[in-house]
Design a protein around this motif. Structure first.
Motif, PDB file in Angstrom:
ATOM      1  N   GLY A   5       0.739  -1.222   0.066  1.00 29.83           N
ATOM      2  CA  GLY A   5       0.016   0.021  -0.147  1.00 29.83           C
ATOM      3  C   GLY A   5       0.784   1.214  -0.104  1.00 29.83           C
ATOM      4  N   VAL A   6       0.606   2.076  -1.070  1.00 32.68           N
ATOM      5  CA  VAL A   6       1.569   3.352  -1.085  1.00 32.68           C
ATOM      6  C   VAL A   6       0.657   4.578  -1.128  1.00 32.68           C
ATOM      7  N   GLY A   7      -0.277   4.561  -0.227  1.00 32.28           N
ATOM      8  CA  GLY A   7      -0.956   5.882  -0.108  1.00 32.28           C
ATOM      9  C   GLY A   7      -0.145   6.536   0.885  1.00 32.28           C
ATOM     10  N   TYR A   8      -0.646   7.410   1.590  1.00 28.11           N
ATOM     11  CA  TYR A   8       0.012   8.099   2.468  1.00 28.11           C
ATOM     12  C   TYR A   8       1.012   7.597   3.510  1.00 28.11           C
ATOM     13  N   LEU A   9       0.530   6.546   4.184  1.00 30.93           N
ATOM     14  CA  LEU A   9       1.121   5.809   5.127  1.00 30.93           C
ATOM     15  C   LEU A   9       2.545   5.077   4.501  1.00 30.93           C
ATOM     16  N   GLY A  10       1.906   4.169   3.579  1.00 35.74           N
ATOM     17  CA  GLY A  10       3.107   3.206   2.905  1.00 35.74           C
ATOM     18  C   GLY A  10       4.119   3.812   2.307  1.00 35.74           C
ATOM     19  N   ALA A  11       3.668   4.949   1.742  1.00 38.56           N
ATOM     20  CA  ALA A  11       4.741   5.700   0.732  1.00 38.56           C
ATOM     21  C   ALA A  11       5.764   6.584   1.474  1.00 38.56           C
ATOM     22  N   THR A  12       5.377   6.993   2.611  1.00 41.40           N
ATOM     23  CA  THR A  12       6.111   7.651   3.526  1.00 41.40           C
ATOM     24  C   THR A  12       7.175   6.842   4.356  1.00 41.40           C
ATOM     25  N   TYR A  13       6.603   5.552   4.858  1.00 35.42           N
ATOM     26  CA  TYR A  13       7.336   4.571   5.585  1.00 35.42           C
ATOM     27  C   TYR A  13       8.336   4.282   4.333  1.00 35.42           C
ATOM     28  N   ALA A  14       7.963   3.754   3.154  1.00 37.24           N
ATOM     29  CA  ALA A  14       8.894   3.261   2.261  1.00 37.24           C
ATOM     30  C   ALA A  14      10.125   3.956   1.920  1.00 37.24           C
ATOM     31  N   ILE A  15       9.701   5.405   1.558  1.00 39.52           N
ATOM     32  CA  ILE A  15      10.872   6.324   1.165  1.00 39.52           C
ATOM     33  C   ILE A  15      11.819   6.527   2.534  1.00 39.52           C
ATOM     34  N   CYS A  16      11.101   6.784   3.784  1.00 34.98           N
ATOM     35  CA  CYS A  16      12.090   7.185   4.852  1.00 34.98           C
ATOM     36  C   CYS A  16      12.790   5.894   5.084  1.00 34.98           C
ATOM     37  N   PRO A  31      -1.699   1.066 -10.663  1.00 36.57           N
ATOM     38  CA  PRO A  31      -0.556   1.099 -11.641  1.00 36.57           C
ATOM     39  C   PRO A  31       0.015   2.527 -11.869  1.00 36.57           C
ATOM     40  N   LYS A  32      -0.944   3.372 -11.983  1.00 31.81           N
ATOM     41  CA  LYS A  32      -0.591   4.953 -12.098  1.00 31.81           C
ATOM     42  C   LYS A  32       0.297   5.551 -10.949  1.00 31.81           C
ATOM     43  N   ARG A  33      -0.187   5.114  -9.780  1.00 29.99           N
ATOM     44  CA  ARG A  33       0.648   5.528  -8.652  1.00 29.99           C
ATOM     45  C   ARG A  33       1.872   4.924  -8.600  1.00 29.99           C
ATOM     46  N   VAL A  34       1.924   3.891  -9.029  1.00 28.33           N
ATOM     47  CA  VAL A  34       3.297   3.087  -8.997  1.00 28.33           C
ATOM     48  C   VAL A  34       4.248   3.782 -10.030  1.00 28.33           C
ATOM     49  N   GLU A  35       3.592   4.104 -11.061  1.00 29.79           N
ATOM     50  CA  GLU A  35       4.429   4.552 -12.231  1.00 29.79           C
ATOM     51  C   GLU A  35       4.822   5.947 -11.772  1.00 29.79           C
ATOM     52  N   ASP A  36       3.927   6.845 -11.274  1.00 29.53           N
ATOM     53  CA  ASP A  36       4.407   8.253 -10.729  1.00 29.53           C
ATOM     54  C   ASP A  36       5.660   8.072  -9.697  1.00 29.53           C
ATOM     55  N   LEU A  37       5.391   7.257  -8.821  1.00 28.76           N
ATOM     56  CA  LEU A  37       6.363   7.241  -7.483  1.00 28.76           C
ATOM     57  C   LEU A  37       7.789   6.795  -8.202  1.00 28.76           C
ATOM     58  N   SER A  38       7.739   5.816  -9.279  1.00 29.30           N
ATOM     59  CA  SER A  38       8.660   5.384  -9.941  1.00 29.30           C
ATOM     60  C   SER A  38       9.643   6.156 -10.637  1.00 29.30           C
ATOM     61  N   ARG A  39       8.858   7.363 -11.105  1.00 28.26           N
ATOM     62  CA  ARG A  39       9.386   8.567 -11.713  1.00 28.26           C
ATOM     63  C   ARG A  39       9.931   9.697 -10.875  1.00 28.26           C
ATOM     64  N   GLU A  41       7.553  11.145  -8.831  1.00 27.61           N
ATOM     65  CA  GLU A  41       6.740  12.091  -8.507  1.00 27.61           C
ATOM     66  C   GLU A  41       5.869  11.773  -7.370  1.00 27.61           C
ATOM     67  N   MET A  42       5.477  12.615  -6.381  1.00 25.44           N
ATOM     68  CA  MET A  42       4.785  12.331  -5.203  1.00 25.44           C
ATOM     69  C   MET A  42       3.452  12.612  -5.587  1.00 25.44           C
ATOM     70  N   PRO A  43       2.545  11.628  -5.074  1.00 28.02           N
ATOM     71  CA  PRO A  43       1.130  11.493  -5.163  1.00 28.02           C
ATOM     72  C   PRO A  43       0.349  12.588  -4.264  1.00 28.02           C
ATOM     73  N   PHE A  44       1.088  12.885  -3.291  1.00 30.08           N
ATOM     74  CA  PHE A  44       0.479  14.098  -2.201  1.00 30.08           C
ATOM     75  C   PHE A  44       1.442  14.837  -1.677  1.00 30.08           C
ATOM     76  N   LEU A  52      13.763  13.169  -0.760  1.00 28.59           N
ATOM     77  CA  LEU A  52      14.188  11.684  -0.188  1.00 28.59           C
ATOM     78  C   LEU A  52      13.530  10.640  -1.404  1.00 28.59           C
ATOM     79  N   LEU A  53      12.551  10.720  -1.793  1.00 26.91           N
ATOM     80  CA  LEU A  53      12.049   9.919  -3.023  1.00 26.91           C
ATOM     81  C   LEU A  53      12.893   9.806  -4.097  1.00 26.91           C
ATOM     82  N   LYS A  54      13.510  11.039  -4.720  1.00 25.30           N
ATOM     83  CA  LYS A  54      14.222  11.010  -5.809  1.00 25.30           C
ATOM     84  C   LYS A  54      15.800  10.541  -5.421  1.00 25.30           C
TER      85      LYS A  54
END
Length: 451
Positions: A5-16, A31-39, A41-44, A52-54
């Motif tokens: 799950g890469v909503g607010y909680l999962g994406a934040t934890y994964a990145i950190c 798939p779109k959220r996964v593609e955006d994050l892989s590029r 691009e933060m969804p929030f 940190l993501l980049k």
């Protein structure tokens, strides 16, 4: 490790956690959220996470996927970070996303691993997850379940992950405890370099599940308490900001979250206190949490109070269906439920904007980050691109989110743009004396009228 799950909680934890040095794979069905994050691009919007993501994508420590097979092959520890929204048919939490994360993961596991719940859930969920794992995973693998709730504050989430004020976990074996310790070693190592300690509370499943909802219930109660005092101040002629300051000096109470205003919102507190009540009722302890119903009602009344104050300031009389604000141009400053986020879930500011529009007002909304998300919820409202545009020709200005841009705004220059110098401070975040000196009629929630 993986984060499901890469909503607010999962994406934040994964990145950190990638920033802490772990090899991280984050999983989502979108798939779109996964593609955006892989590029990159933060969804929030969350301060600091973009960089940190980049950085961690470039370092190769962080990847995103839609494949549960890939996650099962990759991870030793799998964190469940999906949403648990309020059910459509009641107050309880909807656990369908937890089930849809655990089942395919369990089905694809081929070696011993630890599944750790992070989502905020009703007490009893961890044992239910254990049963799901027993049903869908190969029993010879010895898959174990643990629970470790999250305590993120939007706007401060990166620090809350990497520099937590406490860690709570529940595990049933020494192996699972050792895995949890290894999964948090990066946090402990960072604390050591900064000469800090991170308290760890090792407990049982039920207590670990209760910690987050109990913390949110306590916080909601504290916020609604001071807003109840604001209601009393409004009829007694007191000033709730002075009252809160005096209360805050009491070490038994403290001054945090004693700022009265339009109330709490967001994706956690409202739905969590309702789910907590629902679960307590199921367990036969509903009487213990009956007070949370009043906490909820106090919170919702603050929104209606802003509409009532708007009618008073504009000299409008109540109609059969409430205040009639037909044709009044009102600037609403803020759409997010708090500053430093683009989250508009159950936002008091956006709810008030909608109520003002329903009363007939011509509402112009400005928010530094949340306009696009707000537009999806209330497309009928007008959204301006700047503070100045929103205030221009406004007969009334309502400050409903405490962004620094609003707190530090110049009342003189805004007064030259506004149609009438009338303002409602729905967060009690402005200096009343400064605004009245600039010719504004000022009303703060729970405070005497000024100007």
């Amino acid at each position: 490790m993986t984060f499901i799950g890469v909503g607010y909680l999962g994406a934040t934890y994964a990145i950190c956690y990638a920033e802490l040095g772990y090899e991280v794979l984050a999983v989502d069905v979108d798939p779109k959220r996964v593609e955006d994050l892989s590029r990159g691009e933060m969804p929030f919007h969350e301060p600091g996470l973009d960089e940190l993501l980049k950085r961690n994508l470039a370092a190769g420590r962080l990847r995103f996927t839609t494949s549960y097979q890939e996650a099962a092959d990759f991870g030793d520890v799998h964190f469940i970070c999906v949403g648990t929204p309020q059910r459509l048919d009641g107050m309880g939490a909807d656990l369908r996303y937890v089930e849809s994360a655990v089942v395919p993961l369990a089905q694809n596991l081929t070696r011993k691993a630890l599944i750790v719940g992070k989502s905020t859930v009703p007490v009893g969920t961890a044992e239910w997850v254990e049963r799901l794992v027993e049903k869908h995973a190969d029993p010879e693998l010895g898959i174990e379940v643990a629970w470790s709730p999250e305590f993120l504050q939007e706007g401060y989430a990166a620090d809350d992950v990497m520099r937590p004020n406490r860690i709570v976990w529940a595990a049933k074996t020494e192996w699972a405890t050792a895995m949890l310790h290894a999964a948090h070693k990066g946090v402990f190592d960072l604390a050591s370099t900064e000469d800090r300690e991170v308290p760890v509370v090792a407990t049982d499943f039920a207590t670990a599940e209760l910690v987050k909802v109990a913390a949110n219930a306590f916080l909601a109660t504290k916020i609604s308490f001071i807003n109840a005092m604001a209601e009393v101040c409004e009829v007694a002629g007191g000033d709730v900001t002075h009252l809160a300051r005096a209360l805050g000096f009491d070490p038994r109470i403290g001054n945090r979250f004693l700022q009265s205003g339009v109330g709490f919102g967001g994706g956690c507190l409202p739905k969590d206190i309702r789910a907590f009540q629902a679960r307590a009722q199921e367990l036969g302890a509903g009487e213990a949490l009956r007070f949370l119903h009043e906490v909820d009602l106090i919170n919702l009344r603050r929104r209606a109070k802003v509409v009532q104050l708007s009618a008073e300031l504009l000299g409008r009389r109540p109609g059969p269906a409430g205040p009639d604000l037909s044709g009044a141009r009102i600037a609403v400053l803020g759409a997010t439920f708090k500053s430093n986020t683009d989250d508009v879930r159950d936002s008091p500011a956006l709810a008030v904007a909608g109520m003002l529009a329903e009363a007939g007002a011509d509402v112009r909304v400005y928010d530094p980050q949340g306009a696009e998300n707000a537009r999806k919820v209330h497309p009928e409202l007008a959204y301006e691109k700047s503070l100045a545009e929103a205030v221009t020709e406004a007969e009334l200005v309502c400050v409903l989110t405490d962004w620094a841009e609003f707190r530090n705004a110049d009342p003189v220059s805004l007064g030259a743009l506004a149609g009438q110098r009338k303002i409602i401070d729905g967060k009690n975040c402005l200096d009343a004396a400064t605004w009245t000196a600039a010719g504004w009629t000022y009303r703060g929630l729970g405070r005497p009228a000024v100007g």
